[in-house]
Design a protein around this motif. Structure first.
Motif, mmCIF file in Angstrom:
data_model
loop_
_atom_site.group_PDB
_atom_site.id
_atom_site.type_symbol
_atom_site.label_atom_id
_atom_site.label_comp_id
_atom_site.label_asym_id
_atom_site.label_seq_id
_atom_site.Cartn_x
_atom_site.Cartn_y
_atom_site.Cartn_z
ATOM 1 N N PRO A 47 0.756 -1.185 -0.043
ATOM 2 C CA PRO A 47 0.057 0.009 -0.031
ATOM 3 C C PRO A 47 0.958 1.143 0.300
ATOM 4 O O PRO A 47 1.897 1.284 0.469
ATOM 5 C CB PRO A 47 -0.698 -0.009 1.443
ATOM 6 C CG PRO A 47 0.200 -0.711 2.089
ATOM 7 C CD PRO A 47 0.757 -1.883 1.298
ATOM 8 N N GLN A 48 0.287 2.316 -0.458
ATOM 9 C CA GLN A 48 0.789 3.656 -0.103
ATOM 10 C C GLN A 48 -0.239 4.687 -0.155
ATOM 11 O O GLN A 48 -0.889 5.042 -1.215
ATOM 12 C CB GLN A 48 1.794 3.749 -1.659
ATOM 13 C CG GLN A 48 2.723 4.875 -1.431
ATOM 14 C CD GLN A 48 3.881 4.992 -2.469
ATOM 15 O OE1 GLN A 48 3.620 4.757 -3.673
ATOM 16 N NE2 GLN A 48 5.120 5.458 -2.054
ATOM 17 N N GLY A 49 -0.487 4.960 1.063
ATOM 18 C CA GLY A 49 -1.662 6.009 1.313
ATOM 19 C C GLY A 49 -1.425 7.203 0.297
ATOM 20 O O GLY A 49 -0.966 8.302 0.868
ATOM 21 N N ALA A 50 -2.222 7.280 -0.542
ATOM 22 C CA ALA A 50 -1.911 8.160 -1.510
ATOM 23 C C ALA A 50 -3.591 9.269 -1.694
ATOM 24 O O ALA A 50 -3.467 10.291 -1.636
ATOM 25 C CB ALA A 50 -1.386 7.837 -2.838
ATOM 26 N N CYS A 51 -4.582 8.425 -1.718
ATOM 27 C CA CYS A 51 -5.793 8.993 -1.690
ATOM 28 C C CYS A 51 -6.268 9.658 -0.445
ATOM 29 O O CYS A 51 -7.079 10.585 -0.400
ATOM 30 C CB CYS A 51 -6.688 8.232 -2.460
ATOM 31 S SG CYS A 51 -7.481 6.746 -1.223
ATOM 32 N N ARG A 52 -6.063 9.009 0.708
ATOM 33 C CA ARG A 52 -6.416 9.521 2.086
ATOM 34 C C ARG A 52 -7.913 9.066 2.364
ATOM 35 O O ARG A 52 -8.413 9.538 3.342
ATOM 36 C CB ARG A 52 -6.047 10.704 2.256
ATOM 37 C CG ARG A 52 -4.849 11.194 1.934
ATOM 38 C CD ARG A 52 -3.682 10.622 2.155
ATOM 39 N NE ARG A 52 -3.175 10.538 3.550
ATOM 40 C CZ ARG A 52 -2.380 9.825 4.077
ATOM 41 N NH1 ARG A 52 -1.663 9.047 3.481
ATOM 42 N NH2 ARG A 52 -2.061 9.793 5.532
ATOM 43 N N THR A 55 -9.087 7.352 5.647
ATOM 44 C CA THR A 55 -8.698 7.616 7.001
ATOM 45 C C THR A 55 -9.658 7.306 7.977
ATOM 46 O O THR A 55 -11.111 7.344 7.636
ATOM 47 C CB THR A 55 -8.651 9.337 6.714
ATOM 48 O OG1 THR A 55 -7.591 9.471 5.846
ATOM 49 C CG2 THR A 55 -8.383 9.891 7.958
ATOM 50 N N MET A 63 -5.308 8.285 10.809
ATOM 51 C CA MET A 63 -4.241 7.015 10.406
ATOM 52 C C MET A 63 -5.039 6.631 8.912
ATOM 53 O O MET A 63 -6.154 6.634 8.748
ATOM 54 C CB MET A 63 -4.183 5.889 11.050
ATOM 55 C CG MET A 63 -3.542 6.439 12.383
ATOM 56 S SD MET A 63 -1.893 6.825 12.537
ATOM 57 C CE MET A 63 -1.001 5.520 12.877
ATOM 58 N N THR A 67 -2.579 1.418 5.183
ATOM 59 C CA THR A 67 -1.272 1.160 5.531
ATOM 60 C C THR A 67 -1.025 0.983 6.806
ATOM 61 O O THR A 67 0.050 0.772 7.190
ATOM 62 C CB THR A 67 -0.449 2.579 5.339
ATOM 63 O OG1 THR A 67 -0.981 3.618 5.950
ATOM 64 C CG2 THR A 67 -0.579 3.156 3.681
ATOM 65 N N THR A 68 -2.007 1.030 7.651
ATOM 66 C CA THR A 68 -1.502 0.906 9.164
ATOM 67 C C THR A 68 -1.885 -0.610 9.596
ATOM 68 O O THR A 68 -3.024 -1.122 9.691
ATOM 69 C CB THR A 68 -2.480 1.908 10.125
ATOM 70 O OG1 THR A 68 -2.179 3.355 9.385
ATOM 71 C CG2 THR A 68 -1.751 1.824 11.694
ATOM 72 N N PRO A 69 -0.695 -1.287 10.257
ATOM 73 C CA PRO A 69 -1.222 -2.700 10.733
ATOM 74 C C PRO A 69 -1.834 -2.369 12.098
ATOM 75 O O PRO A 69 -1.514 -1.481 12.903
ATOM 76 C CB PRO A 69 0.121 -3.363 11.087
ATOM 77 C CG PRO A 69 1.286 -2.306 10.368
ATOM 78 C CD PRO A 69 0.456 -0.794 10.402
ATOM 79 N N LEU A 152 -3.845 10.158 -9.750
ATOM 80 C CA LEU A 152 -2.838 9.728 -9.165
ATOM 81 C C LEU A 152 -2.869 8.957 -7.984
ATOM 82 O O LEU A 152 -1.846 9.232 -7.096
ATOM 83 C CB LEU A 152 -2.334 11.141 -8.601
ATOM 84 C CG LEU A 152 -2.749 12.229 -10.085
ATOM 85 C CD1 LEU A 152 -2.379 13.706 -9.473
ATOM 86 C CD2 LEU A 152 -1.445 11.924 -11.062
ATOM 87 N N LYS A 154 -1.453 5.928 -8.131
ATOM 88 C CA LYS A 154 -0.285 5.239 -8.224
ATOM 89 C C LYS A 154 -0.351 3.669 -8.032
ATOM 90 O O LYS A 154 0.469 2.962 -8.077
ATOM 91 C CB LYS A 154 0.610 5.425 -6.831
ATOM 92 C CG LYS A 154 1.105 7.026 -6.767
ATOM 93 C CD LYS A 154 2.279 6.943 -5.932
ATOM 94 C CE LYS A 154 3.479 7.413 -6.322
ATOM 95 N NZ LYS A 154 4.638 7.370 -5.393
ATOM 96 N N ALA A 170 5.518 5.929 -14.028
ATOM 97 C CA ALA A 170 5.938 6.546 -12.916
ATOM 98 C C ALA A 170 5.390 8.022 -12.649
ATOM 99 O O ALA A 170 4.910 8.622 -13.574
ATOM 100 C CB ALA A 170 7.665 6.634 -12.884
ATOM 101 N N PHE A 171 5.605 8.597 -11.611
ATOM 102 C CA PHE A 171 5.348 10.056 -11.466
ATOM 103 C C PHE A 171 6.232 10.960 -12.335
ATOM 104 O O PHE A 171 7.428 10.640 -12.196
ATOM 105 C CB PHE A 171 5.374 10.270 -9.855
ATOM 106 C CG PHE A 171 3.952 10.404 -9.198
ATOM 107 C CD1 PHE A 171 2.844 10.160 -9.861
ATOM 108 C CD2 PHE A 171 3.927 10.629 -7.961
ATOM 109 C CE1 PHE A 171 1.628 10.115 -9.294
ATOM 110 C CE2 PHE A 171 2.857 10.529 -7.402
ATOM 111 C CZ PHE A 171 1.522 10.478 -7.831
#
Ligand SMILES: Cc1cc2nc3c(=O)[nH]c(=O)nc-3n(C[C@H](O)[C@H](O)[C@H](O)COP(=O)(O)O)c2cc1C
Ligand code: SF4
Ligand code: FES
Lengths: 237, 621
Positions: A47-52, A55, A63, A67-69, A152, A154, A170-171
């Motif tokens: 994961p890569q928390g991009a969109c939020r 939350t 958080m 992405t958070t365990p 975006l 990703k 890629a960005f």
């Protein structure tokens, strides 16, 4: 700190659950029938928390669930009215950031952004529309990259690499100027399967595979009859 | 304009003989120097950029081949950083600071003079390709603005007159060092390996900036201690991080020591990008040995053998100086193998330069950047202490934190705690700029009030004080009794003073908001978008078109930013929110009261204006 794999106890929206430490909160919630909206996340891909959008609060702190365990004693809230409005506002932000004309989009009905907008009953964005001038890049032999629709997230960048681990996507740039580009040279050799995978992994209609259209007719698409998240929620009562 | 691609690009002189070298050969040499290692992509690109003064697109294919990564991955790194360019930036490249303080000190006239004398606008290169003019975020010279970087050298306290002289000299193809005619700065700035006109402006010394530091004293002491005891001493001092976030340093070291990992790394964060902060520059200039001793201490305490000093691009003029200090440290056996005679104590340092990006100061972005990638902060957890550089446990500490710890070790935790307040022990080095008599660097004990500070620096008629840079708070005179401490006004070190005559909303709040917009990494939907919408609202209000609801919406929208991944996005609305809270009348003066929307549009006036613009007679009923 709990080591990965051991069983921990946490609470989600007031209910107690047991879970394996190290699992992402989003996965634990889903398995227990709690739907947390996600957009940039793909289960099984780092994961890569991009969109939020996912939350949540953990012991009162914001958080991202993707992405958070989970860890022992976490008090997780996924559904307060503040969080719901936050998510809705993020969908609205995305609508004005690009140009999303759903009726003319090949992905309509299979689009996660559109599905979330329906789920949140978005009528119009609270933010002013910017109607940015964006390009459409059709140089790739297999894919059309439509910058108007890209959110975006990703997903393609993270999920799709060649056999040697090199990136097709890629960005470029930073801040409000960021965009996802396709490698011109490497992209020439993209296979049909990889191109299809790219189109499928894109939550919106920013990557469209060439020489095919409307394989699934409107009316029979993923979110045409059931709202996004319903599968998770029906899982449990 | 498409640049010609030069085939033969350089003449290499070896003895009497002059060899012509092709661009591709140079690039291959650079890649080899870094062992064809993709994690050293930053260094490779920095060398190419400084060799050609841009990164010719032609070389991308070469790098891609040699490092076995795709073009687009290289483009991803290049296009992220401000000082990388894929088009020529001129034989001389001018980067003029555009921070709020630079404007306060006369940036506008300086910029206009540059444009007039060079004959092109900012963002362009002169037609003959000689001089490029560019703007850049704060370059760490707020006590000597307006300032510019020209081919890596600093030109401070610029005036229109001086700009004319400089441009004349550039056109005469003088060497950049010859153009510095003001005389050199104080202290190490005057060393031949620095040769800079930058001034230190150290105005108040405390234990860190005190004279009489003896290099190696702390190291000789710790090699007789157990690493755990070193950590215990740091913990006992109660010291917290000086880079802004204020995390307890001893605890950070302890977690890192206990994290499993065969290799560990120590990073010193010298990225210092928060506008108005420049104290780390002064420490790097005058106290680099202390800083490196601090890194070695950290290495001993947590069991790391490699240290990386990440320095912002803007301080590149200190490169030779810092390298010489590292070399000297190795000779004295303060770095290298078996440090101070202790068998299992190996530690060495390499310098990693950035390439222009404020967010790289965020610790996980710093690590990404040092791995050759775009400086995008990571999701946390995991924290760098568990999984940092190359996935190994990593400590990131600010320059000042590491120096403070050297003093803690030499004089003891007890001594350190006798300074400052109960919760905030020790001293803080602050960078003070703006409307005051004595801008510069001050080392004060925690617990000073803003009033004390103002008295110390000779500031009167103060309208507002920005504590902690743009991500901090803008406070009004009724709060000048508040104190600098982790429990009240926390600061990474920047204090900017604004006099009564300043237009706070336009010159400060708008400028800071633009700073965050320029520096966002762009990954979070929130941080990428909300500041733009906030700016639009702020401009609407500044143009007297705002209504009450706009202020309410700004406050609502600002909350959305709290869901961003890193501190940049989370604090990007602080200038707006704290100015609404503390300077509400400034907003109230500008908005249309009692209206739900802007009703000031005047059809007749608008038609008249547009007709005037095209010389037509209006035809309206
Ligand atoms: C956007 C952003 C920029 C930062 N810039 C710096 C910086 O330039 N220098 C610094 O020491 N810390 C900076 N930090 C804080 C670092 O993330 C980190 O907390 C710090 O380097 C840790 O060192 P310390 O505990 O010694 O303060 C920044 C944080 C953020 C969110
Ligand atoms: S908050 Fe902004 S700078 Fe930080 S990770 Fe998100 S987009 Fe990047
Ligand atoms: S789904 Fe978690 S941040 Fe996007």
């Amino acid at each position: 700190m709990s080591t990965n794999g051991s069983v921990i106890r946490c609470s989600i929206d007031g209910k107690e659950y047991l879970a394996k430490a190290g699992k992402y909160i989003n996965d634990v919630a889903r398995e227990n029938g709690v739907y947390i909206p996600t957009l940039c996340n793909v289960i099984g891909i780092h994961p890569q928390g991009a969109c939020r959008i996912c939350t949540i609060t953990v012991n009162g702190r914001m958080m991202t669930a993707c992405t958070t365990p989970v860890a022992e004693g976490m008090d997780i809230k996924t559904n307060t009215s503040e969080l719901q409005d936050l998510r809705k506002s993020i969908v609205e932000l995305m609508y004005v950031e690009g140009n999303h004309f759903c009726p003319a989009c090949e992905k309509s009905g299979n689009c996660e952004l559109q599905a979330l907008a329906y789920r949140f009953q978005m009528m119009v964005s609270r933010f002013p529309y910017t109607f940015p001038k964006r390009k459409i890049d059709a140089r790739n032999p297999k894919l059309v990259k439509n910058y108007n629709r890209c959110i975006l997230c990703k997903r393609c960048i993270r999920a799709i690499k060649d056999e040697q681990g090199r990136s097709y996507f890629a960005f470029r740039k930073r801040g409000h100027k960021v965009e996802v580009g396709i490698d011109v040279d490497l992209g020439k050799f993209i296979s049909d399967e990889v191109a299809q995978k790219a189109m499928d992994i894109c939550p919106v209609g920013a990557l469209i595979k060439k020489e095919q259209a409307f394989r699934i007719p409107i009316g029979k698409r993923k979110y045409d009859k059931t709202p996004i998240g319903a599968d998770v929620e029906s899982h449990h009562v | 304009m498409k640049p010609p691609i030069p085939e033969i690009t350089d003449e290499l002189e070896i003895g009497e003989q002059v060899y012509q070298v092709t661009m591709v050969e140079i690039v291959h040499g650079i890649i080899k120097k870094y062992g064809s290692n993709p994690t050293r992509l930053m260094d490779i690109l920095i060398d190419i950029q400084s060799e050609f003064r841009y990164i010719p697109p032609l070389v991308l294919a070469e790098i891609s081949k040699e490092l076995n990564i795709s073009n687009i991955d290289i483009e991803q790194t290049i296009s992220f950083y401000h000082f990388f360019s894929t088009t020529p930036t001129g034989k001389y490249t001018v980067y003029l600071n555009n921070s709020a303080v630079a404007y306060m000190m006369g940036r506008e006239e300086v910029a206009q003079t540059f444009e007039r004398e060079v004959g092109c606008k900012f963002g362009e290169v002169s037609a003959d390709g000689m001089i490029g003019l560019f703007s850049t975020s704060c370059i760490g010279m707020s006590d000597q603005e307006p300032a510019a970087l020209i081919n890596g050298k600093l030109f401070t306290r610029l005036t229109p007159f001086r700009v004319k002289e400089i441009v004349r000299d550039l056109k005469a193809l003088k060497h950049i060092d010859e153009i510095i005619v003001e005389g050199l700065g104080d202290g190490a700035n005057a060393l031949p390996e620095v040769h800079s006109m930058v001034q230190n402006n150290i105005r108040k010394k405390g234990p860190i900036l005190a004279d009489g530091y003896k290099a190696g004293e702390a190291l000789k002491k710790i090699v007789k201690m157990k690493p755990d005891d070193v950590i215990a001493e740091v913990k006992a001092s109660n010291i917290r991080g000086r880079g802004g976030a204020g995390f307890p340093t001893g605890m950070k070291w302890e977690i890192c020591r206990n994290s499993p990992g065969d290799e560990k790394y120590i990073f010193c964060n010298a990225d210092e990008g928060e506008p108005g902060t420049f104290k780390d520059r002064v420490i790097l200039t005058e106290y680099p040995k202390m800083l490196m001793e601090g890194m070695a201490l950290a290495g001993y305490a947590v069991g790391a053998k490699e240290g990386i000093l990440y320095v912002r691009h803007e301080y590149g003029y200190l490169q030779k100086h810092l390298e010489k200090v590292i070399e000297g440290g190795r000779k004295k056996n303060y770095l290298g193998k078996n440090i101070c005679g202790r068998e299992d104590f190996d530690f060495d340092i390499r310098i990693q330069f950035g390439a222009g990006s404020y967010v790289c100061g965020e610790e996980s972005a710093l690590i990404e950047s040092a791995e050759g990638k775009r400086g995008e902060p990571r999701d946390r957890p995991p924290f760098p202490v568990e999984s940092g550089y190359l996935g190994k446990p990593t400590i990131v500490n600010n320059v000042e934190t590491l120096c403070s710890i050297v003093k803690v070790i030499v004089h003891g935790a007890q001594w350190y705690r006798s300074m400052g307040t109960k919760e905030s022990s020790g001293t803080k080095v602050v960078s003070i700029s703006g409307d005051c008599k004595y801008p510069g660097v001050y080392e004060i004990e925690w617990g000073f009030s803003v009033n004390d500070v103002l008295e110390m620096i000779g500031a009167s008629d103060v309208q507002a004080v920005q504590v902690g840079g743009p991500s901090g708070t803008l406070i009004a005179p009724n709060e000048f009794n508040r104190t600098l401490s982790y429990t009240d006004l926390s600061t990474g070190g920047s204090i900017i003073i604004f006099g009564k005559h300043r237009d706070l909303l336009k010159d400060v709040v708008l400028n800071f908001t633009n700073f965050f917009i320029d520096e966002s990494c762009g990954s979070c939907s929130t941080c990428r978008n909300i500041p733009i919408h906030l700016r639009t609202k702020l401009e609407k209000i500044l143009n007297a078109r705002g209504v009450d609801k706009d202020i309410q919406e700004m406050l609502e929208w600002a909350k959305i930013l709290k869901a961003s991944r890193c501190g940049l996005g989370q604090t990007a609305a602080n200038p707006i929110v704290s100015s609404i809270k503390n300077f509400r009348p400034l907003y109230d003066q500008k908005i249309q009261h009692g209206k739900d929307f802007d009703s000031s549009f005047d059809m007749l006036k608008a038609v008249q204006e547009s007709c005037d613009a095209v010389s037509r007679v209006p035809h309206v009923h």
